[in-house]
Motif scaffolding. Structure first.
Motif, PDB file in Angstrom:
ATOM      1  N   LEU A 189     -28.432 -74.366 -57.816  1.00 30.35           N
ATOM      2  CA  LEU A 189     -28.531 -73.731 -56.403  1.00 30.35           C
ATOM      3  C   LEU A 189     -27.203 -72.877 -56.188  1.00 30.35           C
ATOM      4  O   LEU A 189     -27.282 -71.742 -55.862  1.00 30.35           O
ATOM      5  N   GLU A 190     -26.254 -73.598 -56.367  1.00 33.45           N
ATOM      6  CA  GLU A 190     -24.875 -72.850 -55.838  1.00 33.45           C
ATOM      7  C   GLU A 190     -23.886 -73.466 -56.720  1.00 33.45           C
ATOM      8  O   GLU A 190     -23.124 -74.566 -56.292  1.00 33.45           O
ATOM      9  N   PRO A 191     -23.537 -72.902 -57.900  1.00 32.21           N
ATOM     10  CA  PRO A 191     -22.463 -73.326 -58.729  1.00 32.21           C
ATOM     11  C   PRO A 191     -21.096 -73.715 -58.059  1.00 32.21           C
ATOM     12  O   PRO A 191     -20.514 -74.513 -58.574  1.00 32.21           O
ATOM     13  N   TYR A 192     -20.581 -72.977 -57.286  1.00 36.07           N
ATOM     14  CA  TYR A 192     -19.236 -72.912 -56.693  1.00 36.07           C
ATOM     15  C   TYR A 192     -19.240 -74.381 -55.880  1.00 36.07           C
ATOM     16  O   TYR A 192     -18.367 -74.957 -55.795  1.00 36.07           O
ATOM     17  N   LEU A 193     -20.065 -74.166 -54.925  1.00 39.67           N
ATOM     18  CA  LEU A 193     -20.082 -75.504 -54.199  1.00 39.67           C
ATOM     19  C   LEU A 193     -20.198 -76.748 -55.068  1.00 39.67           C
ATOM     20  O   LEU A 193     -19.614 -77.972 -54.699  1.00 39.67           O
ATOM     21  N   ALA A 194     -21.101 -76.771 -56.038  1.00 39.51           N
ATOM     22  CA  ALA A 194     -21.289 -77.986 -56.969  1.00 39.51           C
ATOM     23  C   ALA A 194     -19.894 -78.409 -57.698  1.00 39.51           C
ATOM     24  O   ALA A 194     -19.635 -79.435 -57.826  1.00 39.51           O
ATOM     25  N   LEU A 195     -19.106 -77.290 -57.674  1.00 34.70           N
ATOM     26  CA  LEU A 195     -17.582 -77.734 -58.363  1.00 34.70           C
ATOM     27  C   LEU A 195     -16.752 -78.498 -57.371  1.00 34.70           C
ATOM     28  O   LEU A 195     -15.960 -79.345 -57.904  1.00 34.70           O
ATOM     29  N   VAL A 196     -16.877 -78.487 -56.297  1.00 42.33           N
ATOM     30  CA  VAL A 196     -16.264 -79.169 -55.175  1.00 42.33           C
ATOM     31  C   VAL A 196     -16.622 -80.601 -55.140  1.00 42.33           C
ATOM     32  O   VAL A 196     -15.953 -81.616 -55.210  1.00 42.33           O
ATOM     33  N   LEU A 197     -17.986 -80.863 -55.319  1.00 44.65           N
ATOM     34  CA  LEU A 197     -18.542 -81.990 -55.605  1.00 44.65           C
ATOM     35  C   LEU A 197     -18.091 -82.841 -56.951  1.00 44.65           C
ATOM     36  O   LEU A 197     -17.753 -84.126 -57.051  1.00 44.65           O
ATOM     37  N   ILE A 198     -18.213 -82.035 -58.051  1.00 47.12           N
ATOM     38  CA  ILE A 198     -17.892 -82.487 -59.211  1.00 47.12           C
ATOM     39  C   ILE A 198     -16.325 -83.156 -59.185  1.00 47.12           C
ATOM     40  O   ILE A 198     -15.994 -84.101 -60.001  1.00 47.12           O
ATOM     41  N   ALA A 199     -15.505 -82.355 -58.613  1.00 49.29           N
ATOM     42  CA  ALA A 199     -14.240 -82.603 -58.373  1.00 49.29           C
ATOM     43  C   ALA A 199     -13.930 -83.972 -57.756  1.00 49.29           C
ATOM     44  O   ALA A 199     -12.881 -84.551 -58.137  1.00 49.29           O
ATOM     45  N   MET A 200     -14.847 -84.540 -57.004  1.00 43.79           N
ATOM     46  CA  MET A 200     -14.633 -85.616 -56.505  1.00 43.79           C
ATOM     47  C   MET A 200     -14.974 -86.960 -57.431  1.00 43.79           C
ATOM     48  O   MET A 200     -14.752 -88.020 -57.225  1.00 43.79           O
ATOM     49  N   LEU A 201     -15.722 -86.525 -58.203  1.00 40.01           N
ATOM     50  CA  LEU A 201     -16.577 -87.679 -59.128  1.00 40.01           C
ATOM     51  C   LEU A 201     -15.712 -88.550 -60.002  1.00 40.01           C
ATOM     52  O   LEU A 201     -15.829 -89.785 -59.935  1.00 40.01           O
ATOM     53  N   PRO A 202     -14.695 -88.034 -60.467  1.00 42.43           N
ATOM     54  CA  PRO A 202     -13.503 -88.907 -61.176  1.00 42.43           C
ATOM     55  C   PRO A 202     -12.830 -89.913 -60.243  1.00 42.43           C
ATOM     56  O   PRO A 202     -12.781 -90.901 -60.873  1.00 42.43           O
ATOM     57  N   LEU A 203     -12.567 -89.525 -59.214  1.00 41.67           N
ATOM     58  CA  LEU A 203     -12.080 -90.392 -58.280  1.00 41.67           C
ATOM     59  C   LEU A 203     -12.968 -91.307 -57.792  1.00 41.67           C
ATOM     60  O   LEU A 203     -12.545 -92.647 -57.813  1.00 41.67           O
ATOM     61  N   MET A 204     -14.213 -91.027 -57.715  1.00 39.32           N
ATOM     62  CA  MET A 204     -15.138 -92.145 -57.107  1.00 39.32           C
ATOM     63  C   MET A 204     -15.436 -93.068 -58.287  1.00 39.32           C
ATOM     64  O   MET A 204     -15.717 -94.315 -58.019  1.00 39.32           O
ATOM     65  N   ALA A 205     -15.584 -92.630 -59.615  1.00 40.04           N
ATOM     66  CA  ALA A 205     -15.808 -93.474 -60.713  1.00 40.04           C
ATOM     67  C   ALA A 205     -14.691 -94.422 -60.992  1.00 40.04           C
ATOM     68  O   ALA A 205     -14.717 -95.735 -61.278  1.00 40.04           O
ATOM     69  N   PHE A 206     -13.336 -93.848 -60.929  1.00 40.75           N
ATOM     70  CA  PHE A 206     -12.206 -94.850 -61.028  1.00 40.75           C
ATOM     71  C   PHE A 206     -11.847 -95.867 -59.778  1.00 40.75           C
ATOM     72  O   PHE A 206     -11.859 -96.954 -60.074  1.00 40.75           O
ATOM     73  N   THR A 207     -12.682 -95.476 -58.842  1.00 44.38           N
ATOM     74  CA  THR A 207     -12.709 -96.534 -57.488  1.00 44.38           C
ATOM     75  C   THR A 207     -13.667 -97.596 -57.710  1.00 44.38           C
ATOM     76  O   THR A 207     -13.278 -98.908 -57.680  1.00 44.38           O
ATOM     77  N   ILE A 208     -14.743 -97.397 -58.267  1.00 48.30           N
ATOM     78  CA  ILE A 208     -15.991 -98.407 -58.597  1.00 48.30           C
ATOM     79  C   ILE A 208     -15.341 -99.206 -59.829  1.00 48.30           C
ATOM     80  O   ILE A 208     -15.388-100.532 -59.958  1.00 48.30           O
TER      81      ILE A 208
END
Length: 572
Positions: free
Chosen positions: A151-170
């Motif tokens: 849908l919107e690759p540029y906006l998706a990059l914002v989300l993807i950037a948060m994923l490593p932090l979330m994975a490390f937290t879990i």
């Protein structure tokens, strides 16, 4: 976890079908925001009602398929979890039943109870949740990311950037949470032990007015459990606020970036709406994964505790030994034994009994009297020496065969919450005539037949609605009903009056002449007519012979006899 997986294997086909259905339902959920975005940006501007109804109908179909798929898959997951836990619980109960006494002592009864209840419940919860969310949450997470990229690759990059932090937290929280849940279960073991002690000794506690003391003791154990539960709960609860913080931070960035792009004409409002919907789906998926890891932490800790029991090696295996031809029925040959392998509880015990003979064992508390019975039935193995039955080492006799040789009344025996007849039969399918005969021999028939329901009289747990003497007579009847080759009476007449005790011994002597009998007693009158009498002190033999011989040769036996029976030291 490997042990638990073994019980899941039979249900893998059913799980596979359930996961396929769950996959289809989840994909329908993922299609809904995309269809909504397409309708807003491409269908609505055409003002074509037919197309609007067509795509609206597609959304309705997707919603129904998603709903039905999730319901069906969840029901299948619950069924798998129930049946797996049922089999696991049964296997655990069976394993506990076959553990040696030494292994039961090592695990402790409260811990085994906790593993059979709380830990199996945690496994049930884990299996159910892993099936319900184990496929749905990752698909929603990955699928949501893929859809946002289309849908919107540029906006998706914002989300993807948060994923490593979330994975490390879990990962960090789960790594710390599993040991905390293990400590919590150990605390629950302590609480179960305290509750069992209080329930078992409730009469003593009330009689000695120690209720307040026991309340304080329980409060201390309970507070420890609460502290451990609080620590583990707080640790695992950190995941939700931290995940929400990271995701909401990402959502703010998405809205800001999306606003600039819409204003610049680089994207459309429908895509932003769909993106925010997918973002919410991804948020819920990550929270579900967080909950899964929390339940996995509990489940894996419980699985490890259950596996300890299920994988416990058999320490009472058969040991092939040659049969020895001899005239004796029961032989103890220089037997040494220690419970904790530090100080001997029995030291160099030897005796020989011919078929039909009676051995009386007497001694102070903790002198090793009951230990001899336990070794003879191979509840424990001696550290050295040999124990023989009819020339066969007890370690070479299969447990099923060995234990059918015995009729036994333990010092602290139990009665089930069932009828008197059921307690005496004890699953052996005895006829009523056999039960009545055993009760007559045990001097229990008279009081039983005075009860309104006679042999169908219901007993409470541990037989608390019987007097001490009545309870002992029912237990003796249970031992005699199986027509044993070896009869062991461990302090089984302490609550009987002297007349009833004498009648019981006479019945055993007359009707069980071929049965070898071992009587463990505190009073001389119960054993003075035995063929052999063994006197123990601190696990050592200090006297062996007949009553008359011991009265002449064993000072301790003579002192006990005179103190109990009075008069002349050779009085009957």
């Amino acid at each position: 976890m490997k042990t638990v997986f073994q019980y899941l294997k039979p249900y893998l086909p059913r799980m596979t079908v359930g996961l396929v259905i769950k996959f289809i339902g989840t994909m329908m959920d993922l299609l809904l925001p995309w269809i909504l975005s397409y309708m807003i940006d491409d269908v609505v501007p055409l003002r074509n009602k037919a197309l609007i109804f067509l795509w609206g109908g597609a959304m309705l179909i997707c919603s129904v398929v998603a709903l039905l798929g999730n319901i069906i898959a969840n029901r299948m997951a619950s069924r798998v979890a129930q049946r797996t836990t049922q089999k696991l619980r049964h296997a655990l109960f069976e394993k506990i039943a076959y553990l040696s006494c030494q292994q039961v002592d090592a695990f402790s009864i409260p811990s085994l109870e906790s593993r059979l209840t709380t830990d199996t419940y945690n496994i049930h919860q884990m299996i159910g949740m892993m099936q319900r969310l184990g496929i749905r949450a990752p698909i929603l997470l990955l699928g949501g990311i893929i859809m946002t990229l289309t849908l919107e690759p540029y906006l998706a990059l914002v989300l993807i950037a948060m994923l490593p932090l979330m994975a490390f937290t879990i990962y960090a929280i789960s790594k710390k949470g599993i040991p905390l849940y293990t400590r919590l279960q150990q605390g629950i073991d302590m609480m179960v032990r305290t509750v069992r002690e209080n329930i078992s000794g409730i009469r003593v506690i009330k009689a000695l007015s120690k209720t307040e003391y026991e309340k304080e003791r329980f409060d201390g154990v309970n507070a420890e459990v609460v502290a451990r539960e609080t620590k583990s709960g707080i640790t695992m609860a950190l995941s939700n606020p931290l995940m929400n913080l990271l995701l909401n931070l990402g959502l703010v960035l998405v809205i800001v970036v999306g606003a600039f792009r819409v204003n610049a004409g680089l994207t459309q409002p429908g895509k932003i709406i769909a993106f925010l919907t997918y973002f919410t789906i991804i948020l819920n998926a990550l929270l579900s994964i967080s909950r899964m890891f929390m339940m996995y932490s509990k489940g894996s800790a419980s699985a490890a505790r259950i596996s300890e029991v299920l994988t416990a090696k058999e320490d009472m295996a058969l040991r092939e030994k040659n049969r020895k031809e001899q005239d004796f029925h029961v032989v103890f040959d220089h037997v040494f034994f220690s419970y904790r392998k530090k100080k001997d509880n029995l030291t160099d015990i030897s005796f020989r009994l011919k078929k039909g003979e009676t051995l009386g064992i007497i001694g102070g508390t903790g002198s090793g009297k009951s230990t001899i019975a336990a070794l003879l039935m191979r509840l424990y193995d001696p550290d050295s020496g040999e124990i023989l039955i009819s020339g066969r080492p007890v370690s070479a006799i299969p447990q099923e065969e060995l234990h059918t040789m015995f009729g036994v009344v333990f010092q602290h025996d139990f009665l089930m919450a069932d009828t008197i007849a059921a307690n005496i039969s004890f699953g052996r399918n005895l006829s009523m005539q056999e039960i009545q005969t055993a009760c007559r021999q045990a001097q229990a028939k008279e009081f039983i037949e005075e009860l309104p329901e006679k042999y169908e009289h219901m007993l409470t747990a541990k037989g608390t609605n019987l007097s001490g003497g009545q309870k002992q007579r029912v237990l003796v009847a249970r031992a005699l009903a199986g027509k044993p080759q070896i009869l062991i009476l461990d302090d089984s007449s302490s609550a009987l009056d002297y007349r009833t005790d004498a009648l019981l011994r006479r019945a055993v002597n007359e009707e069980f002449q071929k049965t070898t009998t071992i009587i463990i007693a505190q009073r001389i009158s119960s054993i003075r007519h035995a063929d052999h009498i063994l006197v123990l002190e601190n696990g050592c033999e200090i006297g062996y012979g007949t009553h008359e011989e011991l009265m002449r040769q064993c000072e301790l036996y003579r002192e006990i006899s005179i103190s109990q029976m009075g008069g002349d030291e050779f009085a009957c």
